[in-house]
Design a protein around this motif. Structure first.
Motif, PDB file in Angstrom:
ATOM      1  N   ALA A   6       7.489  10.497  -7.174  1.00  0.00           N
ATOM      2  CA  ALA A   6       7.468   9.262  -7.952  1.00  0.00           C
ATOM      3  C   ALA A   6       8.598   8.358  -7.470  1.00  0.00           C
ATOM      4  O   ALA A   6       9.612   8.842  -6.947  1.00  0.00           O
ATOM      5  N   GLY A  53       5.180   3.452  -3.721  1.00  0.00           N
ATOM      6  CA  GLY A  53       6.141   2.996  -2.714  1.00  0.00           C
ATOM      7  C   GLY A  53       5.614   3.231  -1.303  1.00  0.00           C
ATOM      8  O   GLY A  53       5.976   2.538  -0.362  1.00  0.00           O
ATOM      9  N   GLY A  54       4.731   4.207  -1.177  1.00  0.00           N
ATOM     10  CA  GLY A  54       4.101   4.500   0.117  1.00  0.00           C
ATOM     11  C   GLY A  54       2.646   4.054   0.158  1.00  0.00           C
ATOM     12  O   GLY A  54       1.897   4.476   1.045  1.00  0.00           O
ATOM     13  N   GLU A  82      -3.635   8.792  -5.505  1.00  0.00           N
ATOM     14  CA  GLU A  82      -2.731   9.604  -6.327  1.00  0.00           C
ATOM     15  C   GLU A  82      -3.164   9.585  -7.794  1.00  0.00           C
ATOM     16  O   GLU A  82      -3.132  10.611  -8.471  1.00  0.00           O
ATOM     17  N   SER A  84       8.148  11.628   0.504  1.00  0.00           N
ATOM     18  CA  SER A  84       9.116  12.462   1.215  1.00  0.00           C
ATOM     19  C   SER A  84       9.528  13.712   0.431  1.00  0.00           C
ATOM     20  O   SER A  84      10.240  14.564   0.953  1.00  0.00           O
ATOM     21  N   THR A  85       9.112  13.833  -0.830  1.00  0.00           N
ATOM     22  CA  THR A  85       9.458  15.011  -1.633  1.00  0.00           C
ATOM     23  C   THR A  85       8.375  16.083  -1.525  1.00  0.00           C
ATOM     24  O   THR A  85       8.661  17.288  -1.562  1.00  0.00           O
ATOM     25  N   CYS A 118       0.118   4.785  -1.702  1.00  0.00           N
ATOM     26  CA  CYS A 118      -0.896   5.838  -1.891  1.00  0.00           C
ATOM     27  C   CYS A 118      -1.388   5.954  -3.335  1.00  0.00           C
ATOM     28  O   CYS A 118      -2.100   6.903  -3.676  1.00  0.00           O
ATOM     29  N   HIS A 119      -1.009   5.018  -4.199  1.00  0.00           N
ATOM     30  CA  HIS A 119      -1.190   5.259  -5.633  1.00  0.00           C
ATOM     31  C   HIS A 119      -2.630   5.277  -6.118  1.00  0.00           C
ATOM     32  O   HIS A 119      -2.905   5.843  -7.165  1.00  0.00           O
ATOM     33  N   ASP A 149       3.172  15.754  -7.370  1.00  0.00           N
ATOM     34  CA  ASP A 149       3.366  14.505  -6.630  1.00  0.00           C
ATOM     35  C   ASP A 149       4.773  13.955  -6.867  1.00  0.00           C
ATOM     36  O   ASP A 149       5.416  14.300  -7.865  1.00  0.00           O
ATOM     37  N   LYS A 190      15.650   9.052  -9.480  1.00  0.00           N
ATOM     38  CA  LYS A 190      14.402   8.554 -10.071  1.00  0.00           C
ATOM     39  C   LYS A 190      14.343   8.748 -11.586  1.00  0.00           C
ATOM     40  O   LYS A 190      13.406   8.299 -12.225  1.00  0.00           O
TER      41      LYS A 190
HETATM   42  O1  LIG Z   1       2.749   5.909  -2.455  1.00  0.00           O
HETATM   43  C1  LIG Z   1       3.624   6.766  -2.466  1.00  0.00           C
HETATM   44  C2  LIG Z   1       3.852   7.678  -3.560  1.00  0.00           C
HETATM   45  O2  LIG Z   1       3.603   7.177  -4.834  1.00  0.00           O
HETATM   46  C3  LIG Z   1       5.106   8.530  -3.500  1.00  0.00           C
HETATM   47  O3  LIG Z   1       4.830   9.677  -4.237  1.00  0.00           O
HETATM   48  C4  LIG Z   1       6.324   7.849  -4.076  1.00  0.00           C
HETATM   49  O4  LIG Z   1       6.567   6.662  -3.341  1.00  0.00           O
HETATM   50  C5  LIG Z   1       7.576   8.733  -4.031  1.00  0.00           C
HETATM   51  O5  LIG Z   1       7.914   9.061  -2.736  1.00  0.00           O
HETATM   52  P1  LIG Z   1       9.251   9.827  -2.353  1.00  0.00           P
HETATM   53  O6  LIG Z   1       9.058  11.259  -2.735  1.00  0.00           O
HETATM   54  O7  LIG Z   1       9.369   9.627  -0.862  1.00  0.00           O
HETATM   55  O8  LIG Z   1      10.367   9.172  -3.078  1.00  0.00           O
END
Ligand SMILES: O=C[C@H](O)[C@H](O)[C@H](O)COP(=O)(O)O
Length: 249
Positions: A89, A102-103, A109, A33-34, A105-106, A87, A127
């Motif tokens: 985190a 968390g999504g 990534e 989401s960032t 995608c690692h 990216d 974070k």
């Molecule tokens: O798999 C998802 C990724 O690693 C995201 O970059 C991580 O979960 C952070 O996401 P957000 O920016 O939504 O906190």
């Protein structure tokens, strides 16, 4: 815009301003989401700056983001060297180790982080922690090949000391989360003693047959940008330096 969203945007805009330069032509775009704010700021650099640039996604979400923003799309098999990857985190510790995935995608990534000459993290203030596992309690995301998930869970419970490791279940779909690569995700919480040394636990998990990738990124980032509630940005560098900077205009 609420404070968390504006913190994400602050971090993303500052990181783009500092690390996405005219000479950078191959750019990795992470997930979460960032990252949309990263793309927003890159688009603001203008059509001329983005002409001839190629953007490499870390999954379905970032691919859609790149395409819908009118940016050029490529893949890491065409461009195994990336100028800069930005990216999000889930959590970043004081050594710039981080939890990601968390999504789910690692895997992609980590490939894009490793392919990059410069890997930059962007996140909101929640974070920014001293030790991983402080605020992000769901555990270390682990991508596994589907047929091996029960064996890997057993290893995590009984050998590696994560008795609460679970298979991540989908929402609005019966059954497990399936990653962009067709694999399952396990979330494995570890106690503070283990999370203080993320490289060791990452290596132990990676050695389990059936594991594809672990959402612990150890000392891969050049810098981490955290947007703060007061409108400043904290930048932690890989050499230990910490900057506190004002928000970009
Ligand atoms: O798999 C998802 C990724 O690693 C995201 O970059 C991580 O979960 C952070 O996401 P957000 O920016 O939504 O906190």
């Amino acid at each position: 815009m609420d404070i968390i969203e504006s913190s994400k945007r602050l971090a993303a805009y500052t990181a783009v301003d500092n690390h996405v330069k005219p000479e950078h032509k191959v750019i990795g775009i992470g997930s979460g989401s960032t990252v949309p704010y990263v793309v927003e700021r890159i688009v603001q650099q203008g059509a001329e700056a983005n002409k001839g640039r190629v953007f490499i996604p870390t999954g379905f979400q970032s691919k859609e983001l790149i395409v819908s923003s009118g940016l050029g799309l490529g893949d890491v098999d065409q461009y195994p060297t990336i100028d800069v990857t930005l990216d999000g985190a889930d959590e970043v510790d004081s050594q710039l180790n981080c939890v990601k995935g968390g999504g789910a995608c690692h895997l992609r990534e980590k490939v894009l982080a490793e392919a990059a000459r410069t890997f930059i993290l962007v996140a909101d203030y929640r974070k920014n922690v001293q030790y991983l596992g402080t605020n992000f309690l769901q555990g270390v995301p682990i991508e596994v090949v589907p047929f091996a998930y029960a064996k890997v869970l057993q290893n995590l419970h009984h050998v590696l000391g994560s008795p609460k490791a679970t298979l991540r279940m989908a929402v609005k779909k019966a059954g497990p989360v399936v990653s962009d690569n067709g694999n399952f995700i396990i979330d494995a919480p570890f106690d503070r003693e283990k999370m203080i040394d993320p490289f060791t636990i990452m290596a132990q998990i990676k050695m389990l047959t059936g594991v594809v990738e672990v959402g612990l990124f150890c000392r891969m980032a050049k810098a981490a940008y955290f947007g703060n509630e007061d409108g400043t940005v904290t930048v932690r560098w890989d050499d230990g330096k910490i900057d506190q900077v004002a928000a970009p205009v």
